[in-house]
Design an enzyme around this catalytic site. Structure first.
Site, PDB file in Angstrom:
ATOM      1  N   CYS A  66      40.230   1.250  33.040  1.00 21.30           N
ATOM      2  CA  CYS A  66      40.696  -0.129  33.181  1.00 21.30           C
ATOM      3  C   CYS A  66      40.731  -0.563  34.647  1.00 21.30           C
ATOM      4  O   CYS A  66      40.499   0.217  35.560  1.00 21.30           O
ATOM      5  CB  CYS A  66      42.076  -0.282  32.552  1.00 21.30           C
ATOM      6  SG  CYS A  66      43.366   0.591  33.460  1.00 21.30           S
ATOM      7  N   ALA A  69      43.102   1.294  36.855  1.00 18.51           N
ATOM      8  CA  ALA A  69      42.566   2.605  37.236  1.00 18.51           C
ATOM      9  C   ALA A  69      41.661   2.470  38.459  1.00 18.51           C
ATOM     10  O   ALA A  69      41.704   3.296  39.383  1.00 18.51           O
ATOM     11  CB  ALA A  69      41.803   3.224  36.074  1.00 18.51           C
ATOM     12  N   ARG A 100      42.868  12.368  39.470  1.00 21.82           N
ATOM     13  CA  ARG A 100      41.575  12.270  40.159  1.00 21.82           C
ATOM     14  C   ARG A 100      41.590  13.288  41.284  1.00 21.82           C
ATOM     15  O   ARG A 100      42.565  13.398  42.014  1.00 21.82           O
ATOM     16  CB  ARG A 100      41.386  10.863  40.711  1.00 21.82           C
ATOM     17  CG  ARG A 100      39.987  10.595  41.235  1.00 21.82           C
ATOM     18  CD  ARG A 100      39.786   9.103  41.203  1.00 21.82           C
ATOM     19  NE  ARG A 100      38.570   8.629  41.833  1.00 21.82           N
ATOM     20  CZ  ARG A 100      38.513   8.263  43.104  1.00 21.82           C
ATOM     21  NH1 ARG A 100      39.561   8.359  43.895  1.00 21.82           N
ATOM     22  NH2 ARG A 100      37.392   7.775  43.595  1.00 21.82           N
ATOM     23  N   HIS A 199      38.312  -2.237  41.748  1.00 24.70           N
ATOM     24  CA  HIS A 199      37.791  -1.939  43.094  1.00 24.70           C
ATOM     25  C   HIS A 199      37.830  -3.213  43.940  1.00 24.70           C
ATOM     26  O   HIS A 199      38.238  -3.217  45.092  1.00 24.70           O
ATOM     27  CB  HIS A 199      36.330  -1.488  43.049  1.00 24.70           C
ATOM     28  CG  HIS A 199      36.060  -0.285  42.194  1.00 24.70           C
ATOM     29  ND1 HIS A 199      34.856  -0.087  41.578  1.00 24.70           N
ATOM     30  CD2 HIS A 199      36.836   0.777  41.880  1.00 24.70           C
ATOM     31  CE1 HIS A 199      34.901   1.055  40.901  1.00 24.70           C
ATOM     32  NE2 HIS A 199      36.088   1.595  41.062  1.00 24.70           N
TER      33      HIS A 199
HETATM   34 FE1  CFM Z   1      32.051   5.082  43.078  1.00 23.52          FE
HETATM   35 FE2  CFM Z   1      31.463   6.459  41.138  1.00 23.52          FE
HETATM   36 FE3  CFM Z   1      33.702   4.954  41.186  1.00 23.52          FE
HETATM   37 FE4  CFM Z   1      33.448   7.139  42.716  1.00 23.52          FE
HETATM   38 FE5  CFM Z   1      34.738   8.657  40.868  1.00 23.52          FE
HETATM   39 FE6  CFM Z   1      32.779   7.850  39.306  1.00 23.52          FE
HETATM   40 FE7  CFM Z   1      35.022   6.448  39.393  1.00 23.52          FE
HETATM   41 MO1  CFM Z   1      35.006   8.799  38.280  1.00 23.52          MO
HETATM   42  S1  CFM Z   1      31.427   7.189  43.116  1.00 23.52           S
HETATM   43  S2  CFM Z   1      34.218   5.213  43.185  1.00 23.52           S
HETATM   44  S3  CFM Z   1      34.634   8.964  43.038  1.00 23.52           S
HETATM   45  S4  CFM Z   1      31.692   4.324  41.076  1.00 23.52           S
HETATM   46  S5  CFM Z   1      33.486   9.818  39.671  1.00 23.52           S
HETATM   47  S6  CFM Z   1      30.566   7.512  39.567  1.00 23.52           S
HETATM   48  S7  CFM Z   1      33.832   6.879  37.738  1.00 23.52           S
HETATM   49  S8  CFM Z   1      36.462   7.964  39.815  1.00 23.52           S
HETATM   50  S9  CFM Z   1      35.347   4.373  39.827  1.00 23.52           S
END
Ligand code: CFM
Length: 546
Positions: A66, A69, A100, A199
């Site tokens: 989500c 997260a 994580r 993000h």
């Molecule tokens: Fe970038 Fe990723 Fe992500 Fe990531 Fe991650 Fe991920 Fe993630 Mo899991 S590199 S930041 S460190 S998009 S592995 S492939 S899904 S936490 S949001």
């Protein structure tokens, strides 16, 4: 070492696989999913346009997480000296607590709050009467106990629904406390279609509230930031080891192993390098506008990509000493990598892999598999956008839907005192001509073979079907997929948490990865296992009274 990749005999036609995946869906769902399942290089469509960053269909078991997260866990989670206070019911904190594997160096000051879980623990009465007072008290309590530099407040779904004004509380508490930067994130889980929205919300606030706050100069001749690297399994430590060896100063890793002060001084860097394009590319853009720092895409996953990225950075600084130093480091590091690669490749050549990870690893890790002579036959992101598949040139064509419009877009301006273009337009053009491309990312499609399947937001059902039909030698995804794949007799590697392994970045990381995949693809244990109903399809039982 074999020179060419042995072509594994293809036992399936990608169009048949796609048809099989869609067969079970009602027509409307099938139509939607058909636009998210691409046979690479447009074998069936006129344009290789993929549908991405749209809502998952209710009832489908998506691999996504989500918005909360993405904001709290992914972006702010790795910063050790900002207290992350979750305003919401305890479950949202508990299930995000240390899940994580972002590692951190506790530093000389020892200010490290990562091990803690802070929550306002909202109850039913707070949902009815409002939780603002409770939030205020929690901020005060944290300040009295810990005296942190900063407290970040995260809204969970119920907070958005009842309308607690977290931003006003943050502002008032910041004024009241004086020496603690309190700021808040409206990152309710439902705010966007996936982590990706989180993000964006996180980056906007970090950009507004911390970046470039501290003008104390930072020492170093070649100063960079590494954006979009989260130090999972210690990846960031390995990258820092290499950068240090080259004489490159990494001011801020955004956000792996980061601290408040590193964010605050990041505007002293002369180059931004971007690892995970999905989670952070807009920070690169915003920092360029505000401070005049250009950005380039790098990838430290894969030994060859690591060498290439180091050369790009050196080329940007146009300094012969640095260029020579980088070459010397590559020369020193590569022999061990190549020896392991050749040994492992003699066993892994021609094997196949599938990768389904969040927003960049499903692309980056294909480099490591290539180095082992393995072929990625299907891959996809959970929540990336079209540009991560098709390349940044499509950004102007991406239609902004209501879900994306929900997320604030900030339009920064050049900072009055801190804006300083690092290169002249002529220098930038010369560097571009020499191959250092700025603000550039080609995406996943261009690196994948014709006829491979690229699938956005793959779900549990499709993942199992793919494994059944295509029988990869290894399947890479996350914990939710791990056991169902292993039960199908196929080895599984988690690329989010690394199954407690890693680091896999840089030169030493590549060696780790080759060895791990060698072991996994040659472990027969899962293929030998039989479920009880496979061994004796007819189960018999007796009632106790019988
Ligand atoms: Fe970038 Fe990723 Fe992500 Fe990531 Fe991650 Fe991920 Fe993630 Mo899991 S590199 S930041 S460190 S998009 S592995 S492939 S899904 S936490 S949001």
């Amino acid at each position: 070492m074999a020179t060419a990749t042995k072509k594994k005999k293809v036992q399936w036609d990608p169009a048949d696989v796609k048809a099989e995946l869609l067969k079970k869906y009602p027509p409307k769902v099938a139509r939607k999913r058909a636009k998210q399942i691409m046979i690479n290089e447009a074998l069936e469509n006129d344009t290789p346009e993929i549908t991405a960053n749209v809502r998952s269909t209710p009832g489908i078991i998506t691999m996504r997480g989500c918005t909360y997260a993405g904001c709290k866990g992914v972006l702010l989670g790795p910063t050790r000296d900002i207290v992350n206070l979750v305003h919401g019911p305890i479950g949202c904190s508990f299930y995000a607590w240390l899940t994580r594997r972002n590692q951190t160096d506790a530093g000389l000051d020892g200010e490290n709050y990562i091990n803690y879980s802070f929550s306002t623990d909202m109850q039913e009465q707070d949902i009815i009467f409002g939780g603002e007072k409770k939030l205020e008290a929690a901020v005060q309590e944290i300040y009295d106990l810990m005296h942190p530099k900063s407290i970040a407040i995260f809204a969970t779904c119920p907070v958005g629904l009842i309308g607690d004004d977290i931003h006003t509380i943050a502002r008032l508490m910041k004024e009241k406390l004086g020496d603690c930067n309190v700021f808040a994130f409206s990152c309710e889980g439902y705010k966007g279609v996936s982590q990706s929205a989180g993000h964006h919300i996180a980056n906007n606030q970090v950009f507004k509230h911390i970046l470039g706050e501290d003008d104390t100069p930072v020492e170093g001749k070649f100063k960079i930031n590494l954006l979009g690297e989260y130090n999972i399994g210690g990846d960031g430590f390995e990258i820092d080891r290499i950068l240090d060896k080259c004489g490159i100063t990494n001011i801020l890793t955004f956000s792996g192993n980061s601290t408040y002060d590193k964010y605050a001084t990041a505007h002293h860097a002369d180059l931004n390098t971007v690892m995970c394009h999905r989670s952070v590319n807009y920070v690169g853009d915003m920092m360029e506008i505000k401070f005049g720092i250009p950005w380039i895409k790098v990838n430290f996953i894969g030994a060859k990509s690591t060498a290439k990225s180091l050369r790009k950075i050196a080329a940007y600084f146009e300094d012969q000493g640095l260029i020579d130093r980088v070459e010397a480091v590559i020369k020193e590091e590569m022999p061990e990598v190549e020896a392991t690669m050749a040994d492992v490749r003699s066993r892994t050549e021609g094997k196949t892999a599938m990768l389904f990870v969040g927003g960049s690893r499903a692309h980056h890790y294909q480099e490591l598999f290539k180095e082992m002579g393995m072929k990625t036959i299907s891959a996809g992101y959970e929540f990336a956008h079209r540009d991560d598949y098709e390349g940044r040139q499509v950004i102007p064509d991406i239609k902004i839907d209501a879900d994306s419009r929900n997320i604030e877009e900030i339009h920064p301006e050049a900072d009055e005192t801190r804006f300083n273009p690092r290169k002249t337009p002529e220098q930038m053009a010369a560097l571009e001509a020499a191959g250092v491309k700025f603000k550039h990312y080609d995406g996943m499609f261009s690196d994948m073979d014709e006829g491979t399947l690229v699938i956005d937001d793959v779900n549990q059902y499709e993942a199992e079907k793919l494994v059944e039909i295509m029988k990869p030698d290894i399947f890479c995804a996350g914990i939710k997929e791990k056991f169902s794949v292993m039960k199908l007799g196929v080895p599984m590697k988690q690329l989010h948490s690394y199954d407690s392994g890693g680091p896999y970045a840089g030169f030493r990381g590549a060696i780790n990865f080759y060895q791990e995949i060698d072991r996994l693809t040659h472990s027969r244990v899962w293929a030998y296992l039989k479920a009880p109903w496979q061994e004796s399809p007819e189960l018999t039982a007796a009632y106790v009274w019988e």
